[in-house]
Design a protein around this motif. Structure first.
Motif, PDB file in Angstrom:
ATOM      1  N   ALA A  85       0.830  -1.200   0.000  1.00  0.00           N
ATOM      2  CA  ALA A  85       0.000   0.000   0.000  1.00  0.00           C
ATOM      3  C   ALA A  85       0.868   1.254   0.000  1.00  0.00           C
ATOM      4  O   ALA A  85       0.560   2.234  -0.685  1.00  0.00           O
ATOM      5  N   VAL A  86       1.961   1.238   0.722  1.00  0.00           N
ATOM      6  CA  VAL A  86       2.868   2.391   0.759  1.00  0.00           C
ATOM      7  C   VAL A  86       3.544   2.568  -0.593  1.00  0.00           C
ATOM      8  O   VAL A  86       3.694   3.692  -1.080  1.00  0.00           O
ATOM      9  N   ILE A  87       3.921   1.477  -1.229  1.00  0.00           N
ATOM     10  CA  ILE A  87       4.539   1.565  -2.554  1.00  0.00           C
ATOM     11  C   ILE A  87       3.534   2.107  -3.561  1.00  0.00           C
ATOM     12  O   ILE A  87       3.885   2.901  -4.437  1.00  0.00           O
ATOM     13  N   THR A  88       2.275   1.724  -3.437  1.00  0.00           N
ATOM     14  CA  THR A  88       1.237   2.259  -4.314  1.00  0.00           C
ATOM     15  C   THR A  88       1.107   3.759  -4.140  1.00  0.00           C
ATOM     16  O   THR A  88       0.947   4.490  -5.121  1.00  0.00           O
ATOM     17  N   LEU A  89       1.179   4.234  -2.903  1.00  0.00           N
ATOM     18  CA  LEU A  89       1.122   5.677  -2.674  1.00  0.00           C
ATOM     19  C   LEU A  89       2.290   6.386  -3.355  1.00  0.00           C
ATOM     20  O   LEU A  89       2.133   7.485  -3.881  1.00  0.00           O
ATOM     21  N   ARG A  90       3.444   5.762  -3.340  1.00  0.00           N
ATOM     22  CA  ARG A  90       4.599   6.373  -3.996  1.00  0.00           C
ATOM     23  C   ARG A  90       4.401   6.433  -5.505  1.00  0.00           C
ATOM     24  O   ARG A  90       4.768   7.400  -6.160  1.00  0.00           O
ATOM     25  N   ASP A  91       3.792   5.392  -6.075  1.00  0.00           N
ATOM     26  CA  ASP A  91       3.584   5.342  -7.519  1.00  0.00           C
ATOM     27  C   ASP A  91       2.409   6.209  -7.974  1.00  0.00           C
ATOM     28  O   ASP A  91       2.361   6.616  -9.131  1.00  0.00           O
ATOM     29  N   HIS A  92       1.449   6.435  -7.086  1.00  0.00           N
ATOM     30  CA  HIS A  92       0.257   7.220  -7.439  1.00  0.00           C
ATOM     31  C   HIS A  92       0.169   8.427  -6.522  1.00  0.00           C
ATOM     32  O   HIS A  92      -0.596   8.446  -5.549  1.00  0.00           O
ATOM     33  N   ALA A  93       0.918   9.446  -6.861  1.00  0.00           N
ATOM     34  CA  ALA A  93       0.977  10.651  -6.025  1.00  0.00           C
ATOM     35  C   ALA A  93      -0.366  11.365  -5.958  1.00  0.00           C
ATOM     36  O   ALA A  93      -0.619  12.124  -5.019  1.00  0.00           O
ATOM     37  N   LEU A  95      -3.056  10.265  -5.039  1.00  0.00           N
ATOM     38  CA  LEU A  95      -3.809   9.849  -3.857  1.00  0.00           C
ATOM     39  C   LEU A  95      -3.540  10.745  -2.654  1.00  0.00           C
ATOM     40  O   LEU A  95      -4.315  10.741  -1.702  1.00  0.00           O
ATOM     41  N   VAL A  96      -2.439  11.495  -2.667  1.00  0.00           N
ATOM     42  CA  VAL A  96      -2.165  12.437  -1.582  1.00  0.00           C
ATOM     43  C   VAL A  96      -2.419  13.873  -2.033  1.00  0.00           C
ATOM     44  O   VAL A  96      -2.013  14.819  -1.376  1.00  0.00           O
ATOM     45  N   SER A  97      -3.098  14.033  -3.160  1.00  0.00           N
ATOM     46  CA  SER A  97      -3.490  15.352  -3.660  1.00  0.00           C
ATOM     47  C   SER A  97      -4.866  15.689  -3.076  1.00  0.00           C
ATOM     48  O   SER A  97      -5.423  14.916  -2.290  1.00  0.00           O
ATOM     49  N   LEU A  99      -7.697  15.401  -4.425  1.00  0.00           N
ATOM     50  CA  LEU A  99      -8.616  14.305  -4.742  1.00  0.00           C
ATOM     51  C   LEU A  99      -8.471  13.171  -3.729  1.00  0.00           C
ATOM     52  O   LEU A  99      -9.461  12.626  -3.239  1.00  0.00           O
ATOM     53  N   GLY A 100      -7.247  12.815  -3.410  1.00  0.00           N
ATOM     54  CA  GLY A 100      -7.011  11.758  -2.428  1.00  0.00           C
ATOM     55  C   GLY A 100      -7.528  12.133  -1.058  1.00  0.00           C
ATOM     56  O   GLY A 100      -8.075  11.293  -0.331  1.00  0.00           O
ATOM     57  N   LEU A 101      -7.374  13.405  -0.680  1.00  0.00           N
ATOM     58  CA  LEU A 101      -7.892  13.865   0.608  1.00  0.00           C
ATOM     59  C   LEU A 101      -9.415  13.811   0.636  1.00  0.00           C
ATOM     60  O   LEU A 101     -10.012  13.487   1.660  1.00  0.00           O
ATOM     61  N   LYS A 102     -10.049  14.126  -0.490  1.00  0.00           N
ATOM     62  CA  LYS A 102     -11.512  14.010  -0.573  1.00  0.00           C
ATOM     63  C   LYS A 102     -11.940  12.554  -0.422  1.00  0.00           C
ATOM     64  O   LYS A 102     -12.909  12.253   0.281  1.00  0.00           O
ATOM     65  N   LEU A 103     -11.204  11.664  -1.090  1.00  0.00           N
ATOM     66  CA  LEU A 103     -11.519  10.235  -0.955  1.00  0.00           C
ATOM     67  C   LEU A 103     -11.345   9.766   0.484  1.00  0.00           C
ATOM     68  O   LEU A 103     -12.172   9.017   1.013  1.00  0.00           O
ATOM     69  N   LEU A 104     -10.296  10.220   1.126  1.00  0.00           N
ATOM     70  CA  LEU A 104     -10.052   9.862   2.522  1.00  0.00           C
ATOM     71  C   LEU A 104     -11.177  10.373   3.416  1.00  0.00           C
ATOM     72  O   LEU A 104     -11.656   9.655   4.296  1.00  0.00           O
ATOM     73  N   ALA A 105     -11.629  11.604   3.153  1.00  0.00           N
ATOM     74  CA  ALA A 105     -12.724  12.170   3.948  1.00  0.00           C
ATOM     75  C   ALA A 105     -14.000  11.357   3.763  1.00  0.00           C
ATOM     76  O   ALA A 105     -14.714  11.062   4.730  1.00  0.00           O
ATOM     77  N   VAL A 106     -14.295  10.954   2.528  1.00  0.00           N
ATOM     78  CA  VAL A 106     -15.495  10.150   2.270  1.00  0.00           C
ATOM     79  C   VAL A 106     -15.389   8.804   2.984  1.00  0.00           C
ATOM     80  O   VAL A 106     -16.362   8.335   3.593  1.00  0.00           O
ATOM     81  N   ILE A 107     -14.223   8.199   2.934  1.00  0.00           N
ATOM     82  CA  ILE A 107     -14.031   6.905   3.602  1.00  0.00           C
ATOM     83  C   ILE A 107     -14.208   7.053   5.108  1.00  0.00           C
ATOM     84  O   ILE A 107     -14.896   6.252   5.753  1.00  0.00           O
ATOM     85  N   LEU A 108     -13.595   8.073   5.689  1.00  0.00           N
ATOM     86  CA  LEU A 108     -13.701   8.280   7.143  1.00  0.00           C
ATOM     87  C   LEU A 108     -15.135   8.575   7.564  1.00  0.00           C
ATOM     88  O   LEU A 108     -15.618   8.037   8.561  1.00  0.00           O
TER      89      LEU A 108
END
Length: 134
Positions: A85-93, A95-97, A99-108
């Motif tokens: 999962a950490v390697i995926t984050l490195r390959d798909h930056a 997810l920490v943009s 958009l990724g923060l919005k996805l994290l908020a929806v998940i939480l």
């Protein structure tokens, strides 16, 4: 000399038992995953395997002591399961943009709402049940 060799039997036996139990748990996952794919069920094989192990433990057909070392070994090294999962984050930056923060908020929000809803339903059912007992 003989007494020294006896001291090594304990760790070797522990290692062999742990490896056997881990192999058994991986085998259960593999078989249940293959069964889920073959049957076309929309349930992951890991969930099916977990339910099968739970049933075997609950009925007493599989004593918990027979899996203790393997389960502890897997739990002690759980961080290794999250490395991909950490390697995926490195390959798909992205997810920490934002958009990724919005996805994290929806998940939480989804997780918290399910937990709160479950807690409220459990609390309500306990209160209703306690009224009928009186």
């Amino acid at each position: 000399m003989y007494a020294t060799n006896l001291n090594h039997i304990g760790p070797v036996r522990t290692f062999v038992e742990t490896a056997g139990q881990v192999a058994f748990l991986i085998g259960v996952w593999w078989v249940s995953d293959a069964a889920a794919k073959a049957s076309g069920l929309p349930i992951p094989g890991g969930v099916i395997g977990m339910l099968a192990l739970l049933a075997a433990l609950a009925t007493g057909r599989l004593p918990a002591a027979r899996l203790t070392l393997g389960a502890k070994g897997l739990l002690n090294h759980m961080l290794l399961f999250f490395v991909p999962a950490v390697i995926t984050l490195r390959d798909h930056a992205e997810l920490v943009s934002p958009l990724g923060l919005k996805l994290l908020a929806v998940i939480l929000v989804g997780i918290v709402s399910v937990m709160v809803g479950t807690a409220l339903i459990v609390e309500l059912s306990i209160r209703l049940r306690s009224r009928h007992v009186r």
